[in-house]
Design a protein around this motif. Structure first.
Motif, PDB file in Angstrom:
ATOM      1  N   MET A  44      88.060   4.414 -73.171  1.00 22.52           N
ATOM      2  CA  MET A  44      88.116   4.933 -71.832  1.00 22.52           C
ATOM      3  C   MET A  44      87.380   4.008 -70.851  1.00 22.52           C
ATOM      4  SD  MET A  44      89.875   7.344 -71.222  1.00 22.52           S
ATOM      5  CE  MET A  44      90.267   8.695 -70.267  1.00 22.52           C
ATOM      6  N   PHE A  45      86.185   3.576 -71.251  1.00 29.55           N
ATOM      7  CA  PHE A  45      85.387   2.700 -70.394  1.00 29.55           C
ATOM      8  C   PHE A  45      86.128   1.401 -70.097  1.00 29.55           C
ATOM      9  CE2 PHE A  45      82.409  -0.900 -70.227  1.00 29.55           C
ATOM     10  CZ  PHE A  45      81.757  -0.595 -69.039  1.00 29.55           C
ATOM     11  N   LEU A  46      86.697   0.800 -71.150  1.00 27.95           N
ATOM     12  CA  LEU A  46      87.402  -0.475 -70.992  1.00 27.95           C
ATOM     13  C   LEU A  46      88.605  -0.324 -70.062  1.00 27.95           C
ATOM     14  CD1 LEU A  46      87.591  -3.425 -71.808  1.00 27.95           C
ATOM     15  CD2 LEU A  46      88.915  -2.730 -73.788  1.00 27.95           C
ATOM     16  N   ILE A  47      89.342   0.755 -70.205  1.00 22.97           N
ATOM     17  CA  ILE A  47      90.503   0.991 -69.340  1.00 22.97           C
ATOM     18  C   ILE A  47      90.053   1.124 -67.888  1.00 22.97           C
ATOM     19  CG2 ILE A  47      92.323   2.658 -68.778  1.00 22.97           C
ATOM     20  CD1 ILE A  47      92.517   3.159 -71.852  1.00 22.97           C
ATOM     21  N   GLU A  48      88.944   1.808 -67.664  1.00 26.46           N
ATOM     22  CA  GLU A  48      88.423   1.979 -66.309  1.00 26.46           C
ATOM     23  C   GLU A  48      87.993   0.635 -65.714  1.00 26.46           C
ATOM     24  OE1 GLU A  48      87.976   4.160 -62.996  1.00 26.46           O
ATOM     25  OE2 GLU A  48      88.780   4.880 -64.887  1.00 26.46           O
ATOM     26  N   VAL A  49      87.358  -0.193 -66.517  1.00 22.95           N
ATOM     27  CA  VAL A  49      86.931  -1.520 -66.054  1.00 22.95           C
ATOM     28  C   VAL A  49      88.153  -2.343 -65.662  1.00 22.95           C
ATOM     29  CG1 VAL A  49      85.927  -3.716 -66.804  1.00 22.95           C
ATOM     30  CG2 VAL A  49      84.752  -1.583 -67.319  1.00 22.95           C
ATOM     31  N   ILE A  50      89.167  -2.344 -66.510  1.00 23.40           N
ATOM     32  CA  ILE A  50      90.382  -3.119 -66.227  1.00 23.40           C
ATOM     33  C   ILE A  50      91.063  -2.603 -64.962  1.00 23.40           C
ATOM     34  CG2 ILE A  50      92.708  -3.630 -67.088  1.00 23.40           C
ATOM     35  CD1 ILE A  50      91.412  -3.747 -69.924  1.00 23.40           C
ATOM     36  N   LYS A  51      91.129  -1.296 -64.798  1.00 25.09           N
ATOM     37  CA  LYS A  51      91.755  -0.706 -63.602  1.00 25.09           C
ATOM     38  C   LYS A  51      91.033  -1.098 -62.320  1.00 25.09           C
ATOM     39  CE  LYS A  51      93.346   3.884 -64.976  1.00 25.09           C
ATOM     40  NZ  LYS A  51      93.076   5.230 -64.789  1.00 25.09           N
ATOM     41  N   ARG A  52      89.718  -1.199 -62.397  1.00 21.93           N
ATOM     42  CA  ARG A  52      88.922  -1.498 -61.203  1.00 21.93           C
ATOM     43  C   ARG A  52      88.780  -2.990 -60.921  1.00 21.93           C
ATOM     44  NH1 ARG A  52      84.628   2.891 -59.806  1.00 21.93           N
ATOM     45  NH2 ARG A  52      85.647   4.734 -60.669  1.00 21.93           N
ATOM     46  N   THR A  53      89.303  -3.789 -61.794  1.00 20.32           N
ATOM     47  CA  THR A  53      89.252  -5.231 -61.578  1.00 20.32           C
ATOM     48  C   THR A  53      90.263  -5.602 -60.496  1.00 20.32           C
ATOM     49  OG1 THR A  53      88.609  -5.631 -63.870  1.00 20.32           O
ATOM     50  CG2 THR A  53      89.573  -7.475 -62.664  1.00 20.32           C
ATOM     51  N   PRO A  54      89.827  -6.329 -59.473  1.00 22.87           N
ATOM     52  CA  PRO A  54      90.757  -6.725 -58.406  1.00 22.87           C
ATOM     53  C   PRO A  54      91.932  -7.537 -58.957  1.00 22.87           C
ATOM     54  CG  PRO A  54      88.488  -7.217 -57.803  1.00 22.87           C
ATOM     55  CD  PRO A  54      88.466  -6.804 -59.236  1.00 22.87           C
ATOM     56  N   ALA A  55      93.096  -7.340 -58.369  1.00 25.02           N
ATOM     57  CA  ALA A  55      94.304  -8.042 -58.807  1.00 25.02           C
ATOM     58  C   ALA A  55      94.116  -9.555 -58.757  1.00 25.02           C
ATOM     59  CB  ALA A  55      95.494  -7.622 -57.945  1.00 25.02           C
ATOM     60  N   MET A  56      93.341 -10.031 -57.798  1.00 27.67           N
ATOM     61  CA  MET A  56      93.105 -11.469 -57.660  1.00 27.67           C
ATOM     62  C   MET A  56      92.518 -12.073 -58.943  1.00 27.67           C
ATOM     63  SD  MET A  56      93.507 -13.903 -55.701  1.00 27.67           S
ATOM     64  CE  MET A  56      92.962 -15.432 -55.088  1.00 27.67           C
ATOM     65  N   ASN A  60      85.124 -19.175 -71.169  1.00 29.59           N
ATOM     66  CA  ASN A  60      84.396 -19.161 -69.897  1.00 29.59           C
ATOM     67  C   ASN A  60      84.812 -17.980 -69.027  1.00 29.59           C
ATOM     68  OD1 ASN A  60      82.891 -21.455 -70.404  1.00 29.59           O
ATOM     69  ND2 ASN A  60      84.387 -22.812 -69.513  1.00 29.59           N
ATOM     70  N   PHE A  61      86.114 -17.759 -68.936  1.00 28.89           N
ATOM     71  CA  PHE A  61      86.594 -16.665 -68.089  1.00 28.89           C
ATOM     72  C   PHE A  61      86.026 -15.333 -68.569  1.00 28.89           C
ATOM     73  CE2 PHE A  61      89.350 -13.168 -67.042  1.00 28.89           C
ATOM     74  CZ  PHE A  61      89.560 -13.352 -65.686  1.00 28.89           C
ATOM     75  N   PHE A  62      86.145 -15.052 -69.853  1.00 27.16           N
ATOM     76  CA  PHE A  62      85.716 -13.748 -70.336  1.00 27.16           C
ATOM     77  C   PHE A  62      84.200 -13.588 -70.333  1.00 27.16           C
ATOM     78  CE2 PHE A  62      90.129 -13.643 -71.801  1.00 27.16           C
ATOM     79  CZ  PHE A  62      90.505 -12.476 -71.150  1.00 27.16           C
ATOM     80  N   MET A  63      83.462 -14.666 -70.555  1.00 33.61           N
ATOM     81  CA  MET A  63      81.994 -14.593 -70.430  1.00 33.61           C
ATOM     82  C   MET A  63      81.613 -14.228 -69.002  1.00 33.61           C
ATOM     83  SD  MET A  63      80.338 -15.210 -73.288  1.00 33.61           S
ATOM     84  CE  MET A  63      78.736 -15.684 -72.689  1.00 33.61           C
ATOM     85  N   LYS A  64      82.207 -14.908 -68.042  1.00 32.37           N
ATOM     86  CA  LYS A  64      81.904 -14.630 -66.632  1.00 32.37           C
ATOM     87  C   LYS A  64      82.409 -13.254 -66.230  1.00 32.37           C
ATOM     88  CE  LYS A  64      81.183 -18.914 -64.432  1.00 32.37           C
ATOM     89  NZ  LYS A  64      81.666 -19.934 -63.545  1.00 32.37           N
ATOM     90  N   TYR A  65      83.562 -12.875 -66.731  1.00 28.20           N
ATOM     91  CA  TYR A  65      84.107 -11.555 -66.429  1.00 28.20           C
ATOM     92  C   TYR A  65      83.140 -10.470 -66.903  1.00 28.20           C
ATOM     93  CZ  TYR A  65      87.369  -7.637 -66.274  1.00 28.20           C
ATOM     94  OH  TYR A  65      87.969  -6.434 -66.006  1.00 28.20           O
ATOM     95  N   ILE A  66      82.665 -10.600 -68.131  1.00 30.77           N
ATOM     96  CA  ILE A  66      81.718  -9.623 -68.686  1.00 30.77           C
ATOM     97  C   ILE A  66      80.434  -9.578 -67.860  1.00 30.77           C
ATOM     98  CG2 ILE A  66      80.210  -9.178 -70.676  1.00 30.77           C
ATOM     99  CD1 ILE A  66      82.615 -10.207 -72.418  1.00 30.77           C
ATOM    100  N   LEU A  67      79.917 -10.748 -67.491  1.00 36.87           N
ATOM    101  CA  LEU A  67      78.692 -10.781 -66.677  1.00 36.87           C
ATOM    102  C   LEU A  67      78.913 -10.131 -65.313  1.00 36.87           C
ATOM    103  CD1 LEU A  67      77.385 -14.351 -67.535  1.00 36.87           C
ATOM    104  CD2 LEU A  67      76.383 -12.179 -68.256  1.00 36.87           C
TER     105      LEU A  67
END
Length: 171
Positions: free
Chosen positions: A1-13, A111-118
């Motif tokens: 549930m948490f992961l889905i919410e994070v993905i949904k709230r990530t800006p399209a950009m 790099n992308f996913f490390m920065k995304y997580i941070l």
């Protein structure tokens, strides 16, 4: 549930940037003409992404920048070693080429996913902007990230120079 919410709230950009980076990484898996201008695009994306956050939001900017520069230097050295191992430079019909490698795609995705997580951590816990340990950790990740690409660029330049020097007058 948490992961889905994070993905949904990530800006399209962010997803457009990821798609662009994946295309660039996949293109690097095939032999290609050396173009310094094209080579700096991905490092610039990561550099702007990291430095923008440092300059606009972090409370320990001076310490963060020192860590960023040191990490970029170490990342550059690691980048030279990795790219020297997995990529070669050659010349065909008067044009320099680099051999294809999945190394750039691997580095891009890590790099992308490390920065995304941070950045998700910052969105969830804005107090991290004022946390010295987090400021250092974020700066180191960003610095190493950019450094790896700088090392790759240096490896290409050094490879071209070595090729020319080893061929002498026949170039």
């Amino acid at each position: 549930m948490f992961l889905i919410e994070v993905i949904k709230r990530t800006p399209a950009m962010v997803w457009f940037i990821l798609a662009f980076l994946i295309v660039r990484g996949l293109n690097s898996s095939r032999d290609g003409e050396v173009s310094l201008i094209r080579m700096v695009i991905v490092p610039l994306v990561f550099m702007i992404w990291g430095l923008e956050k440092l300059f606009t939001s972090f409370h320990y900017l001076s310490i963060a920048l020192v860590c960023y520069v040191i990490a970029a230097g170490l990342g550059s050295m690691l980048g030279v070693v990795l790219y020297s191992r997995f990529r070669r430079i050659y010349k065909k019909e008067g044009v320099f080429y680099r051999t294809g490698s999945y190394l750039p795609l691997t580095i891009i995705l890590i790099n992308f996913f490390m920065k995304y997580i941070l950045n998700v951590a910052l969105a969830i816990q804005p107090d991290f902007y004022g946390d010295l340990t987090f400021n250092i950790m974020y700066s180191v990740v960003c610095g190493v990230s950019v450094g790896l690409f700088i090392g790759g660029i240096y490896q290409v330049i050094a490879g071209c120079r070595t090729y020319v020097e080893s061929r002498g007058a026949e170039v």
